[in-house]
Write an enzyme that holds these catalytic residues in place. Sequence first.
Site, mmCIF file in Angstrom:
data_model
loop_
_atom_site.group_PDB
_atom_site.id
_atom_site.type_symbol
_atom_site.label_atom_id
_atom_site.label_comp_id
_atom_site.label_asym_id
_atom_site.label_seq_id
_atom_site.Cartn_x
_atom_site.Cartn_y
_atom_site.Cartn_z
ATOM 1 C CG ASN A 244 -0.278 -0.025 2.528
ATOM 2 O OD1 ASN A 244 0.886 0.378 2.655
ATOM 3 N ND2 ASN A 244 -0.983 -0.467 3.567
ATOM 4 C CG ASP B 29 -3.893 -10.247 5.828
ATOM 5 O OD1 ASP B 29 -2.828 -9.711 5.464
ATOM 6 O OD2 ASP B 29 -4.334 -10.164 6.989
#
Length: 310
Positions: A184, A261
């Site tokens: 990210n 995840d």
Amino acid sequence: MYDYDLLVVGSANADLVIGVERRPAAGETVLGGDLSTHPGGKGANQAVAAARLGARTALLARVGDDGHGRLLLDSLRSAGVDPAGVLTGGAPTGVALITVDPSGDNSIVVSPGANARLTPADVRAADGLLRSSRVVSAQLEIPLETVVEVVRNLPAGTRFVLNPSPPRPLPAEVLAACDPLIVNEHEARVILGDSDSDSDADAGTGIGEDPGDWARGLLAMGPRSVVVTLGAEGALVYDGSGATRVASVKVDAVDTTGAGDAFTAALAWRLGAGAGLAEAAAYAARVGAAAVTKPGAQESYPTAEEVGQP
């Protein structure tokens, strides 16, 4: 012939979750809702997410010989994950303390516990699992030297996927093995060495504000491919031949815990099945979006039927 579509090497935690009206500032106390306990940890989350999608999945991790460890093992088995690589003992099971606000955003503090005792020797002892797996995925809630050992013991032809969370500078041999490196914005900034990585994204920092620049900068450090996740803006995939923007999936978020995840697990599985990077990322975006519509991490992960065809 591979026995596993995906081997996840990583953490297994008990998630202790409290809903709050707003997350506390420094030095502030706020009242929250009832405490709930859920199976979590980035490694266990990825393994469960992949298994629920239909991937043949194994996990190499370490838990304590305690109630939290038994909770995690039960969750893995229920999802269809092979727990043969889950080692027990050495320290209490890792714990994540999570606050979730009404918008679904969360803040997390992790006590690694047994995760910090997953060692390079454990990786070497799991050579059979590595050789039986089409794709190996890892994160950084376990010691970095253990991730390095995974890379050093990767069999020829096995693909390596890394989500460097929580982020830290990475050695060149780890970066060179990543296909892809999934980050990210914050993780990208840390790995690129941005000294202002904790500052506001709009404040003007050393690496600029263009995700394309981040992706190109990361690729120049050695990964074979890069995926930059951009929240509501989707994701950017980059493999040197060019960049492709992957659209986000609009949903009403309830709890974002573990959504990244789920994204990583879905992407790793689809890559192993032969999908291209952009195609795999688009499918992963659908899986991640489905995960945020339910509370918790592992219990929020969708089945293949709920997501639809890849």
